[in-house]
Design a protein around this motif. Structure first.
Motif, mmCIF file in Angstrom:
data_model
loop_
_atom_site.group_PDB
_atom_site.id
_atom_site.type_symbol
_atom_site.label_atom_id
_atom_site.label_comp_id
_atom_site.label_asym_id
_atom_site.label_seq_id
_atom_site.Cartn_x
_atom_site.Cartn_y
_atom_site.Cartn_z
ATOM 1 N N MET A 1 0.768 -1.059 -0.082
ATOM 2 C CA MET A 1 -0.097 -0.009 -0.034
ATOM 3 C C MET A 1 0.799 1.055 -0.112
ATOM 4 N N SER A 2 0.446 2.269 -0.676
ATOM 5 C CA SER A 2 0.820 3.524 -0.520
ATOM 6 C C SER A 2 1.277 4.394 0.720
ATOM 7 N N ASN A 3 2.202 5.081 0.954
ATOM 8 C CA ASN A 3 2.363 5.995 2.168
ATOM 9 C C ASN A 3 0.978 6.951 2.111
ATOM 10 N N LEU A 4 0.753 7.117 3.539
ATOM 11 C CA LEU A 4 -0.363 8.286 3.696
ATOM 12 C C LEU A 4 0.375 9.586 3.766
ATOM 13 N N GLU A 5 -0.219 10.696 3.329
ATOM 14 C CA GLU A 5 0.332 11.921 3.511
ATOM 15 C C GLU A 5 -0.368 12.610 4.565
ATOM 16 N N ALA A 222 2.000 2.543 10.040
ATOM 17 C CA ALA A 222 2.930 1.940 9.323
ATOM 18 C C ALA A 222 3.122 2.693 7.797
ATOM 19 N N ARG A 223 1.939 3.210 7.436
ATOM 20 C CA ARG A 223 1.979 4.011 6.210
ATOM 21 C C ARG A 223 2.420 5.357 6.237
ATOM 22 N N LEU A 224 2.359 5.832 7.731
ATOM 23 C CA LEU A 224 2.739 7.002 7.995
ATOM 24 C C LEU A 224 4.124 7.078 8.373
ATOM 25 N N GLY A 225 4.770 5.856 8.990
ATOM 26 C CA GLY A 225 5.992 5.855 9.407
ATOM 27 C C GLY A 225 6.071 6.185 10.768
ATOM 28 N N THR A 226 4.979 5.634 11.556
ATOM 29 C CA THR A 226 4.841 5.845 12.885
ATOM 30 C C THR A 226 4.245 4.497 13.593
ATOM 31 N N LYS A 227 4.125 4.448 14.984
ATOM 32 C CA LYS A 227 3.667 3.159 15.306
ATOM 33 C C LYS A 227 2.064 3.014 15.339
#
Length: 237
Positions: A1-5, A222-227
């Motif tokens: 899945m793509s990252n979230l903005e 995970a898609r934001l780079g956070t827990k």
């Protein structure tokens, strides 16, 4: 899945419009707690009192019970302004009448951001069906934002308000934005636990609020780079 903005956070006032007590707590409450901790003002508008939500409790008793649980769960995340708009639980109909009710709330509270729940047909983009109250509420909320900005639509519902910058639908399978809720995740769990009578009434003996919320918050994080995170589908009027 793509990252979230990440969603924008340079706003001060938001209005959350959902169908039932517990709708925000099953997904967006940790995000609300983040924003109230930043000093933002957030108002909850619940279209119904959730009076048809507990099979073993008569609606006349259930409505006030669920209102009380919602007020407590709102307090936990820092929201003191909670309105119940008296629509019929389970049979909310999309249409002009519902748009008028929500338009009046938008004009009354003059938010910059309007928050609602996922109103796509499913929760997962596949087989986990959404419920009609959620779908009709979200669609009407999106339309009411435009209605509120037009002085000639529902002139009896207050002065026009064209200051809504975006509408955020929490938990949408089409979400491309999100917010880090790592620091406020546990507050979100406590706000869901405040709906004790409702959760007990569902007769889910093994339901764990923390486990449930982790199931959505970890993938979003995970898609934001956070827990932990909360995902939103963002609409710009």
């Amino acid at each position: 899945m793509s990252n979230l903005e990440p969603v924008v956070e340079d706003w001060q006032k938001a209005l959350a419009v959902v169908a039932h007590p517990d709708d925000l707590e099953f997904g967006a409450a940790a995000a609300i707690a983040r924003w109230t901790a930043q000093g933002k003002q957030i108002v909850y508008c619940l279209l119904t009192s959730g009076e048809a939500g507990i099979d073993g409790v008569d609606p006349a008793e259930c409505g006030p019970l669920r209102e009380a649980e919602q007020i407590e769960s709102s307090r936990i995340v820092g929201v003191s302004a909670v309105e119940f708009l008296g629509q019929p639980d389970g049979t909310i109909e999309y249409g002009v009448a519902l748009r008028r009710v929500i338009t009046a709330a938008i004009r009354r509270h003059q938010p910059e951001i309007v928050i609602t729940n996922n109103f796509r047909d499913t929760w997962d983009g596949d087989v986990a069906l959404n419920q009609s109250d959620h779908i009709n509420t979200g669609r009407a909320t999106l339309d009411a934002v435009r209605d509120a900005a037009n002085r000639w639509i529902f002139p009896d519902a207050g002065d026009k308000w064209d200051g809504v910058r975006q509408v955020w639908a929490a938990g949408s399978p089409d979400s491309r934005h999100g917010v880090d809720t790592t620091d406020t995740f546990e507050i979100g769990v406590q706000s869901l636990k405040a709906h004790k009578a409702y959760i007990d009434g569902l007769n889910w003996p093994h339901f764990d609020p923390e486990e449930f919320l982790e199931g959505a918050s970890r993938p979003a994080g995970a898609r934001l780079g956070t827990k932990y995170g909360t995902r939103f589908e963002v609409f710009t009027p």
